[in-house]
Write an enzyme that holds these catalytic residues in place. Structure first.
Site, PDB file in Angstrom:
ATOM      1  N   ASN A  83       1.275  -1.417  -0.166  1.00 21.96           N
ATOM      2  CA  ASN A  83      -0.111  -0.037   0.342  1.00 21.96           C
ATOM      3  C   ASN A  83       1.068   1.374  -0.091  1.00 21.96           C
ATOM      4  O   ASN A  83       1.613   1.402   1.228  1.00 21.96           O
ATOM      5  CB  ASN A  83      -1.000   0.168   1.198  1.00 21.96           C
ATOM      6  CG  ASN A  83      -1.563  -0.680   1.030  1.00 21.96           C
ATOM      7  OD1 ASN A  83      -2.319  -1.832   0.233  1.00 21.96           O
ATOM      8  ND2 ASN A  83      -2.028  -1.878   2.938  1.00 21.96           N
ATOM      9  N   GLN A  90      -1.940   2.663   2.819  1.00 24.21           N
ATOM     10  CA  GLN A  90      -0.758   3.169   3.805  1.00 24.21           C
ATOM     11  C   GLN A  90      -1.344   3.821   5.244  1.00 24.21           C
ATOM     12  O   GLN A  90      -1.790   5.121   5.010  1.00 24.21           O
ATOM     13  CB  GLN A  90       0.480   3.699   2.524  1.00 24.21           C
ATOM     14  CG  GLN A  90       1.698   3.905   3.950  1.00 24.21           C
ATOM     15  CD  GLN A  90       2.716   4.268   3.253  1.00 24.21           C
ATOM     16  OE1 GLN A  90       2.894   4.537   1.510  1.00 24.21           O
ATOM     17  NE2 GLN A  90       4.395   3.695   3.745  1.00 24.21           N
ATOM     18  N   HIS A  96       6.475  -1.290   4.319  1.00 22.45           N
ATOM     19  CA  HIS A  96       6.694  -2.414   4.350  1.00 22.45           C
ATOM     20  C   HIS A  96       5.728  -3.065   2.947  1.00 22.45           C
ATOM     21  O   HIS A  96       4.682  -3.201   2.715  1.00 22.45           O
ATOM     22  CB  HIS A  96       5.632  -2.838   5.272  1.00 22.45           C
ATOM     23  CG  HIS A  96       4.575  -1.773   5.403  1.00 22.45           C
ATOM     24  ND1 HIS A  96       4.653  -0.504   6.052  1.00 22.45           N
ATOM     25  CD2 HIS A  96       2.690  -1.593   5.570  1.00 22.45           C
ATOM     26  CE1 HIS A  96       2.841  -0.144   5.940  1.00 22.45           C
ATOM     27  NE2 HIS A  96       1.970  -1.165   6.044  1.00 22.45           N
ATOM     28  N   HIS A  98       3.428  -6.388   2.293  1.00 26.36           N
ATOM     29  CA  HIS A  98       2.844  -7.447   3.002  1.00 26.36           C
ATOM     30  C   HIS A  98       2.794  -8.613   2.668  1.00 26.36           C
ATOM     31  O   HIS A  98       2.288  -8.081   1.108  1.00 26.36           O
ATOM     32  CB  HIS A  98       0.997  -6.943   2.908  1.00 26.36           C
ATOM     33  CG  HIS A  98       0.977  -5.677   3.643  1.00 26.36           C
ATOM     34  ND1 HIS A  98      -0.218  -5.514   5.395  1.00 26.36           N
ATOM     35  CD2 HIS A  98       1.053  -4.617   3.335  1.00 26.36           C
ATOM     36  CE1 HIS A  98       0.388  -5.039   5.644  1.00 26.36           C
ATOM     37  NE2 HIS A  98       0.051  -3.619   4.355  1.00 26.36           N
TER      38      HIS A  98
END
Ligand code: AMP
Ligand code: ZN
Length: 110
Positions: A83, A90, A96, A98
């Site tokens: 995201n 986000q 990050h 996922h």
């Protein structure tokens, strides 16, 4: 690294438990899992989002680590999501990846 960033703290080992780390990346379980397997893979260096990183070695490593962690878990397929920014959904401003697995996912995502 940012002093206040929660994911920087996790990457430094000051919070929570790491499932994996190497020179560039760290991985840990998502606090609010959306699937039986829900792991976040992050760069150790602070970067706000995917849109803020051009280092191809680092970006390649994040995907390679997600793939390695998925393979170790013998998943019947998995999903990788990044995201990015406000419209991308986000919520934590440290890049990050996922890694989601252990169930069947629908498409398109919400
Ligand atoms: P995103 O919406 O893509 O920014 O995802 C942020 C993710 O970080 C969410 O899935 C949260 O559940 C997760 N999260 C937030 N804080 C923590 C934390 N302290 N430890 C582990 N996961 C977290
Ligand atoms: Zn950070």
């Amino acid at each position: 690294m940012s002093a206040e960033c929660v994911f920087c703290k996790i990457a430094r080992g000051e919070m929570g438990e790491l499932l994996y780390e190497d020179d560039l990346s760290a991985a840990f379980a998502d606090l609010n899992p959306q699937a039986p397997v829900h792991i976040l893979v992050i760069p150790k260096v602070h970067a706000e989002s995917l849109a803020h990183v051009e280092d191809e070695k680092l970006l390649g490593r994040l995907l390679a680590v997600a793939n390695k962690l998925a393979r170790e878990r013998d998943l019947n397929g998995y999903r990788v999501v990044i995201n990015t920014g406000k419209d991308g959904g986000q919520t934590v401003p440290h890049l990050h990846v996922h890694l989601l697995g252990g169930r069947t996912f629908g498409w398109p995502p919400g």
